[in-house]
Design a protein around this motif. Structure first.
Motif, PDB file in Angstrom:
ATOM      1  N   PRO A 200      89.189  -9.652  47.871  1.00 12.45           N
ATOM      2  CA  PRO A 200      89.368 -10.991  47.283  1.00 12.45           C
ATOM      3  C   PRO A 200      89.905 -10.967  45.856  1.00 12.45           C
ATOM      4  O   PRO A 200      90.372 -11.991  45.355  1.00 12.45           O
ATOM      5  N   GLU A 201      89.826  -9.814  45.181  1.00 13.43           N
ATOM      6  CA  GLU A 201      90.282  -9.715  43.799  1.00 13.43           C
ATOM      7  C   GLU A 201      91.768  -9.379  43.687  1.00 13.43           C
ATOM      8  O   GLU A 201      92.301  -9.290  42.577  1.00 13.43           O
ATOM      9  N   ARG A 202      92.426  -9.213  44.834  1.00 14.32           N
ATOM     10  CA  ARG A 202      93.841  -8.841  44.812  1.00 14.32           C
ATOM     11  C   ARG A 202      94.699 -10.004  45.299  1.00 14.32           C
ATOM     12  O   ARG A 202      94.273 -10.784  46.166  1.00 14.32           O
ATOM     13  N   PRO A 203      95.919 -10.129  44.777  1.00 15.08           N
ATOM     14  CA  PRO A 203      96.815 -11.212  45.205  1.00 15.08           C
ATOM     15  C   PRO A 203      97.130 -11.150  46.694  1.00 15.08           C
ATOM     16  O   PRO A 203      97.460 -12.174  47.302  1.00 15.08           O
ATOM     17  N   SER A 204      97.023  -9.973  47.288  1.00 18.57           N
ATOM     18  CA  SER A 204      97.354  -9.788  48.705  1.00 18.57           C
ATOM     19  C   SER A 204      96.205 -10.168  49.640  1.00 18.57           C
ATOM     20  O   SER A 204      96.337 -10.025  50.863  1.00 18.57           O
ATOM     21  N   PHE A 205      95.100 -10.656  49.093  1.00 15.96           N
ATOM     22  CA  PHE A 205      93.945 -11.003  49.931  1.00 15.96           C
ATOM     23  C   PHE A 205      94.341 -11.987  51.017  1.00 15.96           C
ATOM     24  O   PHE A 205      94.991 -13.002  50.766  1.00 15.96           O
ATOM     25  N   ASN A 206      93.955 -11.649  52.247  1.00 14.75           N
ATOM     26  CA  ASN A 206      94.220 -12.503  53.402  1.00 14.75           C
ATOM     27  C   ASN A 206      92.896 -12.698  54.130  1.00 14.75           C
ATOM     28  O   ASN A 206      92.423 -11.797  54.820  1.00 14.75           O
ATOM     29  N   ARG A 207      92.303 -13.870  53.969  1.00 10.75           N
ATOM     30  CA  ARG A 207      90.957 -14.083  54.489  1.00 10.75           C
ATOM     31  C   ARG A 207      90.886 -13.940  56.005  1.00 10.75           C
ATOM     32  O   ARG A 207      89.956 -13.338  56.530  1.00 10.75           O
ATOM     33  N   ASP A 208      91.857 -14.478  56.717  1.00 10.50           N
ATOM     34  CA  ASP A 208      91.812 -14.393  58.178  1.00 10.50           C
ATOM     35  C   ASP A 208      91.868 -12.939  58.643  1.00 10.50           C
ATOM     36  O   ASP A 208      91.113 -12.528  59.523  1.00 10.50           O
ATOM     37  N   ALA A 209      92.790 -12.161  58.052  1.00  7.77           N
ATOM     38  CA  ALA A 209      92.899 -10.746  58.427  1.00  7.77           C
ATOM     39  C   ALA A 209      91.640  -9.989  58.025  1.00  7.77           C
ATOM     40  O   ALA A 209      91.140  -9.153  58.794  1.00  7.77           O
ATOM     41  N   ARG A 210      91.140 -10.315  56.849  1.00  3.64           N
ATOM     42  CA  ARG A 210      89.923  -9.637  56.387  1.00  3.64           C
ATOM     43  C   ARG A 210      88.759  -9.913  57.318  1.00  3.64           C
ATOM     44  O   ARG A 210      88.022  -8.988  57.703  1.00  3.64           O
ATOM     45  N   ASP A 211      88.553 -11.162  57.683  1.00  2.00           N
ATOM     46  CA  ASP A 211      87.411 -11.518  58.520  1.00  2.00           C
ATOM     47  C   ASP A 211      87.498 -10.869  59.898  1.00  2.00           C
ATOM     48  O   ASP A 211      86.490 -10.396  60.442  1.00  2.00           O
ATOM     49  N   LEU A 212      88.692 -10.821  60.468  1.00  2.00           N
ATOM     50  CA  LEU A 212      88.860 -10.206  61.785  1.00  2.00           C
ATOM     51  C   LEU A 212      88.665  -8.692  61.700  1.00  2.00           C
ATOM     52  O   LEU A 212      87.975  -8.096  62.551  1.00  2.00           O
ATOM     53  N   ALA A 213      89.246  -8.068  60.677  1.00  2.00           N
ATOM     54  CA  ALA A 213      89.084  -6.622  60.506  1.00  2.00           C
ATOM     55  C   ALA A 213      87.629  -6.267  60.233  1.00  2.00           C
ATOM     56  O   ALA A 213      87.117  -5.252  60.725  1.00  2.00           O
ATOM     57  N   TRP A 214      86.955  -7.104  59.457  1.00  2.00           N
ATOM     58  CA  TRP A 214      85.534  -6.866  59.167  1.00  2.00           C
ATOM     59  C   TRP A 214      84.712  -6.935  60.445  1.00  2.00           C
ATOM     60  O   TRP A 214      83.893  -6.049  60.714  1.00  2.00           O
ATOM     61  N   SER A 215      84.919  -7.964  61.240  1.00  2.00           N
ATOM     62  CA  SER A 215      84.177  -8.111  62.493  1.00  2.00           C
ATOM     63  C   SER A 215      84.415  -6.923  63.415  1.00  2.00           C
ATOM     64  O   SER A 215      83.462  -6.365  63.991  1.00  2.00           O
ATOM     65  N   ARG A 216      85.659  -6.516  63.529  1.00  2.00           N
ATOM     66  CA  ARG A 216      85.980  -5.368  64.373  1.00  2.00           C
ATOM     67  C   ARG A 216      85.342  -4.084  63.836  1.00  2.00           C
ATOM     68  O   ARG A 216      84.831  -3.264  64.612  1.00  2.00           O
ATOM     69  N   SER A 217      85.361  -3.914  62.530  1.00  2.00           N
ATOM     70  CA  SER A 217      84.817  -2.702  61.919  1.00  2.00           C
ATOM     71  C   SER A 217      83.308  -2.606  62.116  1.00  2.00           C
ATOM     72  O   SER A 217      82.780  -1.549  62.480  1.00  2.00           O
ATOM     73  N   VAL A 218      82.615  -3.701  61.854  1.00  2.00           N
ATOM     74  CA  VAL A 218      81.158  -3.705  62.017  1.00  2.00           C
ATOM     75  C   VAL A 218      80.787  -3.454  63.475  1.00  2.00           C
ATOM     76  O   VAL A 218      79.890  -2.642  63.771  1.00  2.00           O
ATOM     77  N   ASP A 219      81.478  -4.128  64.396  1.00  4.01           N
ATOM     78  CA  ASP A 219      81.182  -3.934  65.823  1.00  4.01           C
ATOM     79  C   ASP A 219      81.456  -2.498  66.242  1.00  4.01           C
ATOM     80  O   ASP A 219      80.682  -1.908  67.015  1.00  4.01           O
ATOM     81  N   PHE A 220      82.553  -1.915  65.748  1.00  3.73           N
ATOM     82  CA  PHE A 220      82.919  -0.553  66.092  1.00  3.73           C
ATOM     83  C   PHE A 220      81.853   0.431  65.602  1.00  3.73           C
ATOM     84  O   PHE A 220      81.390   1.302  66.354  1.00  3.73           O
ATOM     85  N   LEU A 221      81.466   0.289  64.357  1.00  4.63           N
ATOM     86  CA  LEU A 221      80.465   1.198  63.799  1.00  4.63           C
ATOM     87  C   LEU A 221      79.122   1.047  64.496  1.00  4.63           C
ATOM     88  O   LEU A 221      78.459   2.037  64.822  1.00  4.63           O
ATOM     89  N   LYS A 222      78.721  -0.168  64.733  1.00  7.15           N
ATOM     90  CA  LYS A 222      77.451  -0.370  65.419  1.00  7.15           C
ATOM     91  C   LYS A 222      77.471   0.229  66.823  1.00  7.15           C
ATOM     92  O   LYS A 222      76.500   0.858  67.261  1.00  7.15           O
ATOM     93  N   SER A 223      78.585   0.066  67.524  1.00  4.41           N
ATOM     94  CA  SER A 223      78.660   0.562  68.900  1.00  4.41           C
ATOM     95  C   SER A 223      78.553   2.075  68.971  1.00  4.41           C
ATOM     96  O   SER A 223      78.052   2.618  69.963  1.00  4.41           O
ATOM     97  N   HIS A 224      78.994   2.770  67.910  1.00  4.71           N
ATOM     98  CA  HIS A 224      78.979   4.229  67.939  1.00  4.71           C
ATOM     99  C   HIS A 224      77.805   4.832  67.183  1.00  4.71           C
ATOM    100  O   HIS A 224      77.537   6.042  67.331  1.00  4.71           O
ATOM    101  N   LEU A 225      77.116   4.043  66.390  1.00  8.23           N
ATOM    102  CA  LEU A 225      76.032   4.587  65.570  1.00  8.23           C
ATOM    103  C   LEU A 225      74.643   4.163  66.029  1.00  8.23           C
ATOM    104  O   LEU A 225      73.652   4.812  65.704  1.00  8.23           O
ATOM    105  N   GLU A 226      74.554   3.068  66.776  1.00 11.21           N
ATOM    106  CA  GLU A 226      73.244   2.611  67.221  1.00 11.21           C
ATOM    107  C   GLU A 226      72.643   3.608  68.186  1.00 11.21           C
ATOM    108  O   GLU A 226      73.339   4.181  69.037  1.00 11.21           O
ATOM    109  N   GLN A 227      71.352   3.826  68.063  1.00 11.89           N
ATOM    110  CA  GLN A 227      70.653   4.720  68.973  1.00 11.89           C
ATOM    111  C   GLN A 227      70.469   4.035  70.311  1.00 11.89           C
ATOM    112  O   GLN A 227      69.948   2.920  70.385  1.00 11.89           O
ATOM    113  N   LYS A 228      70.916   4.692  71.356  1.00 14.68           N
ATOM    114  CA  LYS A 228      70.827   4.106  72.694  1.00 14.68           C
ATOM    115  C   LYS A 228      69.435   4.324  73.310  1.00 14.68           C
ATOM    116  O   LYS A 228      68.803   5.312  73.071  1.00 14.68           O
TER     117      LYS A 228
END
Length: 223
Positions: A195-223
């Protein structure tokens, strides 16, 4: 802030968020601007998602307490500092974070990096066995390091309008490592997640964030 020591005896600071009681663990690797407010906010956001987080101050190898502005002058100084640190030294700092998180009780550890940190996340996944999942946001020069397959699942995020990472490099990665998840955000530039950079793109950020969190959780959560 907490203090850690790498295998070569180098002591460095790290921003810590969450706790050992958190069910997940992740290392957040900075851009070339240091442990900025943005990077600390990313750490805190991961803590809110249930992660125990460590973000190493990788510039401590050459200069302590570095926080640069998101300006051309900041870029210039950051690149100069980066040039003085061999990758293997930075990977040693990341390894120390992984060791600390495992000693805190976490069986699996992830990593996510931004800009320079995005490349370091890739190098961690391909050159070490220190992490169990890796995510990179607009990591430059990954295309020059695709000869070795990652040792863990990896997810990459790029801006389609990022002039510093051409589409030819993104395609090179895709061709060499088809097993790696790769996302390109067509209307986003370099640093679209800050958000501190002129190139900030909220839509791209929010989608990438959601994908990143889901990806990490799917591979790190104890089954």
């Amino acid at each position: 802030m907490t203090s850690l020591t790498a295998s070569d005896g180098h002591s460095f600071k790290a921003w810590e968020a969450g706790s050992a009681e958190s069910p997940l663990a992740v290392i957040v690797v900075q851009e070339i601007f240091g442990l900025t407010t943005h990077i600390r906010n990313v750490c805190n956001d991961f803590a809110a998602e249930g992660f125990h987080v460590l973000a190493p101050a990788v510039f401590d190898r050459v200069k302590s307490d570095v926080i640069l502005e998101y300006t051309q002058a900041g870029v210039t100084e950051g690149l100069e500092l980066r040039s003085k640190i061999p990758s293997e030294k930075t990977l040693a700092d990341i390894a120390a974070c992984a060791k600390a998180l495992r000693e805190a009780g976490h069986k699996k550890v992830g990593i996510i990096g931004f800009c320079w940190g995005g490349l370091l996340a890739w190098l961690t996944a391909t050159r070490t066995h220190d992490v169990d999942a890796a995510v990179s946001w607009y990591g430059g020069s990954i295309g020059s390091h695709v000869e070795t397959a990652p040792h863990c699942p990896v997810e990459l995020h790029f801006g389609g309008e990022d002039s510093s990472i051409p589409h030819t490099e993104i395609q090179k990665i895709r061709d060499a490592r088809p097993e790696v998840e790769e996302y390109v955000y067509d209307d986003a530039g370099h640093g679209f997640g800050c958000p501190e950079r002129p190139s900030f793109n909220r839509d791209a950020r929010d989608l990438a964030w959601s994908r990143s969190v889901d990806f990490l959780k799917s591979h790190l959560e104890q089954k």
